[in-house]
Design a protein around this motif. Structure first.
Motif, PDB file in Angstrom:
ATOM      1  N   LEU A  50     -48.462  42.938 -16.394  1.00  0.00           N
ATOM      2  CA  LEU A  50     -47.278  43.624 -15.867  1.00  0.00           C
ATOM      3  C   LEU A  50     -47.660  44.779 -14.940  1.00  0.00           C
ATOM      4  O   LEU A  50     -47.055  44.975 -13.904  1.00  0.00           O
ATOM      5  N   GLY A 107     -40.065  49.877 -20.488  1.00  0.00           N
ATOM      6  CA  GLY A 107     -39.117  48.886 -20.997  1.00  0.00           C
ATOM      7  C   GLY A 107     -38.458  49.340 -22.280  1.00  0.00           C
ATOM      8  O   GLY A 107     -38.314  50.536 -22.526  1.00  0.00           O
ATOM      9  N   TYR A 123     -33.344  37.206 -24.471  1.00  0.00           N
ATOM     10  CA  TYR A 123     -33.281  38.236 -23.423  1.00  0.00           C
ATOM     11  C   TYR A 123     -34.676  38.715 -23.012  1.00  0.00           C
ATOM     12  O   TYR A 123     -34.855  39.853 -22.595  1.00  0.00           O
ATOM     13  N   ASN A 124     -35.659  37.830 -23.121  1.00  0.00           N
ATOM     14  CA  ASN A 124     -37.040  38.047 -22.660  1.00  0.00           C
ATOM     15  C   ASN A 124     -37.824  39.085 -23.452  1.00  0.00           C
ATOM     16  O   ASN A 124     -38.847  39.576 -22.964  1.00  0.00           O
ATOM     17  N   ARG A 126     -40.581  40.115 -25.979  1.00  0.00           N
ATOM     18  CA  ARG A 126     -41.830  39.470 -26.390  1.00  0.00           C
ATOM     19  C   ARG A 126     -42.438  40.249 -27.550  1.00  0.00           C
ATOM     20  O   ARG A 126     -42.166  41.431 -27.724  1.00  0.00           O
ATOM     21  N   VAL A 148     -39.258  44.345 -24.099  1.00  0.00           N
ATOM     22  CA  VAL A 148     -38.908  43.689 -22.841  1.00  0.00           C
ATOM     23  C   VAL A 148     -39.229  44.689 -21.738  1.00  0.00           C
ATOM     24  O   VAL A 148     -38.938  45.878 -21.865  1.00  0.00           O
ATOM     25  N   ASP A 149     -39.875  44.217 -20.682  1.00  0.00           N
ATOM     26  CA  ASP A 149     -40.297  45.119 -19.611  1.00  0.00           C
ATOM     27  C   ASP A 149     -39.165  45.371 -18.624  1.00  0.00           C
ATOM     28  O   ASP A 149     -38.219  44.595 -18.520  1.00  0.00           O
ATOM     29  N   ASP A 151     -38.956  45.186 -15.399  1.00  0.00           N
ATOM     30  CA  ASP A 151     -38.728  44.184 -14.354  1.00  0.00           C
ATOM     31  C   ASP A 151     -37.883  43.024 -14.873  1.00  0.00           C
ATOM     32  O   ASP A 151     -37.008  42.519 -14.167  1.00  0.00           O
ATOM     33  N   SER A 152     -38.111  42.593 -16.107  1.00  0.00           N
ATOM     34  CA  SER A 152     -37.294  41.538 -16.702  1.00  0.00           C
ATOM     35  C   SER A 152     -35.856  42.008 -16.898  1.00  0.00           C
ATOM     36  O   SER A 152     -34.912  41.247 -16.688  1.00  0.00           O
ATOM     37  N   GLU A 155     -34.145  41.923 -13.572  1.00  0.00           N
ATOM     38  CA  GLU A 155     -33.901  40.541 -13.187  1.00  0.00           C
ATOM     39  C   GLU A 155     -32.710  39.937 -13.952  1.00  0.00           C
ATOM     40  O   GLU A 155     -31.838  39.287 -13.360  1.00  0.00           O
ATOM     41  N   ILE A 156     -32.641  40.172 -15.254  1.00  0.00           N
ATOM     42  CA  ILE A 156     -31.549  39.629 -16.064  1.00  0.00           C
ATOM     43  C   ILE A 156     -30.217  40.220 -15.633  1.00  0.00           C
ATOM     44  O   ILE A 156     -29.235  39.500 -15.412  1.00  0.00           O
ATOM     45  N   TYR A 159     -29.165  38.980 -12.200  1.00  0.00           N
ATOM     46  CA  TYR A 159     -28.711  37.582 -12.270  1.00  0.00           C
ATOM     47  C   TYR A 159     -27.273  37.500 -12.782  1.00  0.00           C
ATOM     48  O   TYR A 159     -26.483  36.702 -12.292  1.00  0.00           O
TER      49      TYR A 159
END
Length: 161
Positions: A50, A107, A123-124, A126, A148-149, A151-152, A155-156, A159
């Protein structure tokens, strides 16, 4: 929970958001500032993917984050996308913290109960510290550290918006 939430609010250590309908508590979540401690080879591999981490002679590295301390939806409101709305509210707040108010953070972290793993991974989020799916010989923990970072998150939300 109400007493603890009020105490945390008055001490400025955590903030609780509560949703009600006309008659009862529907859901709630509690957040605070926190850290992600990069302390295993598994963590280092993820975070080096990351961001470039500083060389540290294999000592742990501490990164700023937001923590979800409590997250719940009343049983009769579950499976109605209320949890999804709440997590997206948290995501939008974290984006504002990072990009509007210029607060550095990597994050969000949460200690997930086993029954909530599927929700968070959707929701990404990890695993932190170990890949619990690959560590079958390990004792099963009461909670699973997840993250969750940023950037994710961006992005979510991008979107969906």
């Amino acid at each position: 929970m109400k007493t603890k939430a009020l105490e945390d609010e008055s001490n400025n250590t955590r903030s609780t958001t509560v949703y009600y309908d006309e008659k009862q508590l529907v859901s709630y979540y509690t957040t605070s500032t926190s850290i992600i401690e990069v302390k295993t080879a598994y963590d280092r591999k993820i975070f080096n993917g990351l961001r470039s981490l500083p060389e540290d002679n294999n000592q742990s590295i501490v990164l700023p984050a937001v923590e979800i301390s409590w997250f719940g939806v009343a049983k009769n409101y579950q499976a109605k996308h209320i949890g999804a709305s709440m997590i997206l509210d948290i995501f939008r707040t974290v984006i504002k913290m990072r990009h509007v108010f210029n607060i550095g953070l990597i994050g969000i972290v949460v200690s997930s109960l086993p029954d909530a793993l599927e929700f968070y991974t959707h929701y990404n989020f990890r695993y932190l510290h170990y890949n619990y799916d690959d560590e079958q010989a390990m004792m099963i923990p009461e909670t699973y550290p997840l993250f969750v970072d940023i950037d994710s998150i961006v992005e979510i939300v991008g979107y969906l918006d």
